[in-house]
Write a protein that holds these residues in place. Structure first.
Motif, PDB file in Angstrom:
ATOM      1  N   PRO A  12       2.916   0.703  -1.206  1.00 48.74           N
ATOM      2  CA  PRO A  12       4.294   0.213  -1.094  1.00 48.74           C
ATOM      3  C   PRO A  12       4.872  -0.118  -2.467  1.00 48.74           C
ATOM      4  CG  PRO A  12       2.766  -1.499  -0.455  1.00 48.74           C
ATOM      5  CD  PRO A  12       1.936  -0.307  -0.794  1.00 48.74           C
ATOM      6  N   ASN A  24       1.705 -12.378  -1.145  1.00 44.76           N
ATOM      7  CA  ASN A  24       1.041 -11.486  -2.115  1.00 44.76           C
ATOM      8  C   ASN A  24       1.473 -10.040  -1.937  1.00 44.76           C
ATOM      9  OD1 ASN A  24      -0.497 -13.302  -3.368  1.00 44.76           O
ATOM     10  ND2 ASN A  24      -2.419 -12.811  -2.370  1.00 44.76           N
ATOM     11  N   ARG A  25       2.147  -9.761  -0.847  1.00 37.56           N
ATOM     12  CA  ARG A  25       2.620  -8.410  -0.512  1.00 37.56           C
ATOM     13  C   ARG A  25       1.477  -7.460  -0.201  1.00 37.56           C
ATOM     14  NH1 ARG A  25       8.458  -8.222  -0.539  1.00 37.56           N
ATOM     15  NH2 ARG A  25       9.032 -10.112  -1.560  1.00 37.56           N
ATOM     16  N   ILE A  26       0.291  -8.006   0.009  1.00 39.46           N
ATOM     17  CA  ILE A  26      -0.841  -7.122   0.279  1.00 39.46           C
ATOM     18  C   ILE A  26      -0.804  -6.627   1.725  1.00 39.46           C
ATOM     19  CG2 ILE A  26      -2.442  -8.972   0.950  1.00 39.46           C
ATOM     20  CD1 ILE A  26      -4.595  -7.383  -0.490  1.00 39.46           C
ATOM     21  N   GLU A  41      -1.192 -13.613   2.417  1.00 40.22           N
ATOM     22  CA  GLU A  41      -1.189 -12.142   2.429  1.00 40.22           C
ATOM     23  C   GLU A  41       0.240 -11.613   2.404  1.00 40.22           C
ATOM     24  OE1 GLU A  41      -3.526 -11.036   5.783  1.00 40.22           O
ATOM     25  OE2 GLU A  41      -5.382 -11.007   4.630  1.00 40.22           O
ATOM     26  N   ARG A  56     -10.154   2.126   5.754  1.00 37.56           N
ATOM     27  CA  ARG A  56      -9.612   3.475   5.951  1.00 37.56           C
ATOM     28  C   ARG A  56     -10.690   4.441   6.383  1.00 37.56           C
ATOM     29  NH1 ARG A  56      -6.041   2.235   0.904  1.00 37.56           N
ATOM     30  NH2 ARG A  56      -4.169   1.563   1.965  1.00 37.56           N
ATOM     31  N   GLU A  89       6.357  -2.919  -3.346  1.00 41.39           N
ATOM     32  CA  GLU A  89       5.911  -4.267  -3.724  1.00 41.39           C
ATOM     33  C   GLU A  89       4.400  -4.269  -3.671  1.00 41.39           C
ATOM     34  OE1 GLU A  89       7.707  -6.777  -4.644  1.00 41.39           O
ATOM     35  OE2 GLU A  89       9.747  -6.351  -3.953  1.00 41.39           O
ATOM     36  N   ARG A  90       3.771  -4.295  -4.820  1.00 34.93           N
ATOM     37  CA  ARG A  90       2.309  -4.178  -4.866  1.00 34.93           C
ATOM     38  C   ARG A  90       1.665  -5.527  -4.580  1.00 34.93           C
ATOM     39  NH1 ARG A  90       3.175   0.258  -8.307  1.00 34.93           N
ATOM     40  NH2 ARG A  90       4.806   1.261  -7.126  1.00 34.93           N
ATOM     41  N   GLY A  91       0.460  -5.471  -4.071  1.00 32.79           N
ATOM     42  CA  GLY A  91      -0.258  -6.718  -3.832  1.00 32.79           C
ATOM     43  C   GLY A  91      -1.708  -6.489  -3.511  1.00 32.79           C
ATOM     44  N   LEU A  92      -2.552  -7.333  -4.085  1.00 34.51           N
ATOM     45  CA  LEU A  92      -3.983  -7.290  -3.784  1.00 34.51           C
ATOM     46  C   LEU A  92      -4.458  -8.745  -3.670  1.00 34.51           C
ATOM     47  CD1 LEU A  92      -5.036  -4.574  -6.384  1.00 34.51           C
ATOM     48  CD2 LEU A  92      -5.046  -4.275  -3.922  1.00 34.51           C
ATOM     49  N   GLU A 135       1.380  -5.257   3.582  1.00 33.99           N
ATOM     50  CA  GLU A 135       1.947  -3.951   3.900  1.00 33.99           C
ATOM     51  C   GLU A 135       0.900  -2.845   3.712  1.00 33.99           C
ATOM     52  OE1 GLU A 135       5.816  -3.506   2.198  1.00 33.99           O
ATOM     53  OE2 GLU A 135       6.001  -1.463   2.910  1.00 33.99           O
ATOM     54  N   VAL A 136       0.058  -3.040   2.705  1.00 33.47           N
ATOM     55  CA  VAL A 136      -1.007  -2.053   2.471  1.00 33.47           C
ATOM     56  C   VAL A 136      -2.023  -2.117   3.611  1.00 33.47           C
ATOM     57  CG1 VAL A 136      -2.739  -1.259   0.834  1.00 33.47           C
ATOM     58  CG2 VAL A 136      -0.717  -2.434   0.000  1.00 33.47           C
ATOM     59  N   TYR A 154      -1.252   4.875   1.465  1.00 30.50           N
ATOM     60  CA  TYR A 154       0.112   4.348   1.349  1.00 30.50           C
ATOM     61  C   TYR A 154       0.165   3.279   0.266  1.00 30.50           C
ATOM     62  CZ  TYR A 154       4.315   1.696   2.529  1.00 30.50           C
ATOM     63  OH  TYR A 154       5.518   1.041   2.473  1.00 30.50           O
TER      64      TYR A 154
END
Lengths: 438, 324
Positions: free
Chosen positions: B79, A213-215, A210, B101, B81-84, A217-218, B77
């Protein structure tokens, strides 16, 4: 649904829908059986391989009155040619003999001065066999020199079958079944060890994934890091339990199927054996005794302790593994943190082996069954040996209290580590993250 | 009511001050642009607004209440740096983000259907399925099957799926092709018109001038300029006026004479091919004087005050502060 529940569901569903999970769940038990089968085969083969090529030829040189002639042992055939050491060495180099045993009489009645020469190193087992065989020969020779018949003396020896019983407060006697208890304890401890490493590292990889993948932060803009960590830990635990349940169901199905198919034939075979050898058969007696011992085990208590410490141990270690995953930026960063965290678990297994079996109520075993990082292993191994409920409760309270404290610290590392990229964190960094307010 | 209010917010990492006494207000139905060079502290500021990190000092209020984690439900939000989740299906990801959310599953399914249609994402799900979104979950594409642009669109959708009151976007247009950038821009404007407050950071000055009602320019963690976009530009007006004369109807010696004029700032050709002369005007040499000078030289085709662009303000301010 609360946040932990949502994270839990995502972790659980995404993992059990994964093809590799399904494949591993279905073929895992067979791979495990293959692994252990392989180990047993290798062990058996190792023993058999020493017997290939017949006994080794040993030539005795030198002089010692007590050992003029030595009878054959399992792996060695002895001869005394009367030649000196130097000429016999030539025979060894030619390959006509395998070992020279040079025995010098130092006049002290001691065998310390025996030297074995061989072109290839002797194995530990062969060294042990040679030593004990010479000692036995010497002992018999000395008995004969005293006018005693060694065989007659051997026949005087009588085996004693010791039945150990433990008395309860009410005075009821129960089978001690030490071997069986040790076995049951070890199987459970090994399962805990395996589960913690297998699924704890799954939690760690999940946190690391996680992060890379930078996920993350979301996610942590909507979910508190503590909730994310707990959801992940519990989700992965549920994946592990599902896998275990499937394996248990597969095992139960296999046993039921086999007993239906082969049951009547086995029953017939047993009846035939009984009628041929009578009910006093040694093997049958052993089986019945083992079965009785098995039934005498306090299963309710053992299973309760297993579940209690299994969960506590997994929760404690997986929160540490999650913090490691969150602190690291890549796979290689993980290694330096993994060793100190996993060491207590390995140490627990060693303590269980070295101490619990020797003295399940000794001070070493008792103390390590209280220390939270080792108690999930040591207490579980001790549990079949009549450990008091007070001890179990005290150890469990310590374990779960440490888990709560550790989750609090791990969540702080998790919260800050998740947003740190690039530089590999040090232990000092982790300490500073714990101290940092947010 | 003000959606988000920052009052003297500061944040320090180790010995480095990343946000220094920053105050700002974000009103509903407005777009607030956050400008600054790399490392100025924009992301840290956005993270504090999104409840990911907390300020060391100062206060942040959301709808008049001190900002707490639970307010994050009303924010979206995204960011930089995107990520899924790579192995998760498109619909599963949307459902997951909507649920964390605070949307219920049925609400989320309705929103997903509507937005996927608007963002032209319906072909990402197998259209042969007619049994509702629930059954489509298993049939929708996984993230690893999508192109980078498609993944960016999905990421944006995950940010707005729960109808946030405040949208916090870190470099929202980076990675989008012009078509998709326009699509996202239109959605941002739509959301603004519906009352959503938007705050975003960007390096693209064209976006700032065309989209933002308010801007904050920060450098080395501290604000340099703040206010309405046009007011900030006007505040930097230095009395410069641009004058251009029709090349075919100009007194032959005038251009040469102007080049030696003490008030000339610079001369350049505009896109139409005319020479533009920029003069410094003040009380002694007013714009009226300049206009007269021009009309004497020939036919004036362009005369306007030169209000510096946000780009100019950004570059000049940051350079001058960094040289101090």
């Amino acid at each position: 649904m609360n946040k932990i529940g949502i994270i839990f569901r995502r972790e659980y569903l995404s993992r059990i829908r994964n093809k590799s999970f399904i494949v591993m769940t279905l073929i895992g038990p067979f791979l495990l059986a293959l692994f252990y089968g392989g180990m047993i085969w290798v062990g058996t083969e190792a023993v058999n391989s020493t017997e290939d090529g017949g006994p080794k030829k040993v030539t005795i040189t030198g002089q010692y009155p007590g050992l003029t002639s030595v009878g054959p042992s399992e792996s060695f055939a002895f001869q005394n040619t009367g030649n000196d050491l130097e000429s016999t060495k030539a025979l060894l180099n030619e390959g006509s003999i395998d070992v020279i045993l040079d025995i010098q009489d130092l006049g002290q009645g001691s065998l310390d001065s025996v030297t074995a020469y061989s072109t290839q190193s002797l194995s530990l087992r062969q060294e042990r066999e040679l030593r004990s065989h010479l000692e036995l020969q010497l002992h018999r020779n000395q008995l004969q020199s005293m006018g005693l018949d060694p065989l007659a003396l051997d026949s005087l020896r009588q085996g004693v079958e010791l039945h150990c019983q433990t008395l309860s407060d009410t005075g009821d006697a129960q089978n001690s079944a030490t071997t069986l208890k040790s076995g049951v304890g070890f199987v459970m401890a090994f399962l805990i060890y395996l589960f913690i490493f297998l699924y704890g590292s799954m939690v760690m990889r999940g946190a690391l994934e996680e992060k890379t993948n930078r996920i993350v932060e979301v996610i942590i803009s909507s979910v508190r890091p503590f909730e994310l960590m707990m959801g992940k830990i519990l989700g992965v635990a549920a994946v592990g339990l599902t896998q275990f349940l499937v394996w248990i169901a597969m095992g139960a199905g296999l046993i039921t199927g086999l007993s239906r198919f082969f049951g009547p034939q086995m029953q017939q075979g047993l009846q035939n054996t009984q009628s041929m050898q009578g009910s006093g058969s040694q093997a049958l007696q052993t089986s019945i005794s083992l079965w009785d011992q098995f039934h005498s085990l306090p299963f309710g208590k053992i299973i309760f302790v297993f579940v209690l410490f299994f969960l506590g141990g997994y929760l404690l270690y997986s929160s540490l593994f999650a913090a490691i995953g969150a602190a690291a930026s890549q796979d290689t960063d993980v290694q330096s943190f993994m060793l100190p965290v996993s060491l207590p678990l390995v140490f627990g297994l060693l303590i269980a082996q070295a101490s619990v079996i020797q003295a399940p109520h000794g001070s070493l075993a008792t103390w390590f069954s209280y220390i939270p990082l080792t108690s999930p292993i040591v207490m579980v191994v001790r549990s079949p040996f009549d450990v008091s409920w007070l001890e179990i409760a005290g150890s469990a309270i310590l374990l779960y209290s440490t888990f709560i404290a550790m989750v609090y610290l791990a969540a702080k590392i998790y919260r800050i580590g998740l947003l740190k990229y690039g530089k590999k964190p040090t232990w000092k960094d982790l300490y500073l993250w714990i101290r940092q307010s947010n | 009511m003000t959606i988000l209010e920052l009052d003297s917010v500061s944040k320090t990492y180790g010995s480095q001050v990343v946000s220094k006494e920053i105050s700002m207000r974000i009103e509903p139905g407005t777009i607030h642009g956050l400008l600054g060079p790399n490392g100025a502290g924009k992301t840290t500021l956005l993270r504090m607004m999104a409840t990911i990190t907390k300020p060391d000092s100062g206060h942040i209020c959301f709808l008049g209440e001190p900002l707490v984690d639970v307010h994050a439900h009303q924010m979206g939000y995204m960011p930089e740096e995107r990520g899924l989740y790579k192995r998760m299906s498109v619909v599963d990801q949307l459902l997951f983000f909507a649920e964390i959310r605070g949307l219920s599953r049925s609400e989320a399914q309705g929103e997903i259907r509507q937005w996927m249609h608007r963002l032209q994402m319906t072909d990402w799900i197998n259209s042969s399925s007619t049994q509702g979104i629930k059954n489509r979950v298993k049939q929708s594409k996984k993230l690893e099957e999508l192109s980078k642009g498609m993944a960016q669109k999905l990421q944006f959708l995950c940010t707005i799926i729960h109808k946030p009151k405040l949208l916090i976007l870190d470099e929202p247009f980076s990675g989008f092709d012009p078509v998709n950038a326009d699509l996202i821009r239109d959605i941002i404007l739509d959301l603004k018109n519906q009352g959503t407050a938007v705050v975003f950071s960007t390096h693209r000055m064209d976006n700032i001038e065309s989209l933002c009602d308010d801007i904050t320019l920060i450098n080395q963690g501290a604000p340099l300029f703040q206010g309405k976009t046009m007011e900030v530009r006007r505040s930097q007006f230095a009395g410069h006026y641009d004058l251009a004369i029709d090349e075919d109807q100009v007194e032959p010696e005038a251009p040469q004479r102007w080049l030696q004029h003490s008030r000339l700032v610079r001369a350049f050709k505009n896109p139409e091919g005319n020479w533009v002369h920029r003069f410094q005007c003040d009380a002694e040499f007013s714009s009226q004087h300049l206009l007269k000078l021009g009309s004497e030289a020939g036919r004036i085709v362009h005369f306007a005050e030169h209000i510096p662009s946000i780009h100019d303000i950004f570059v000049q301010s940051v350079q001058s502060q960094n040289h101090e």
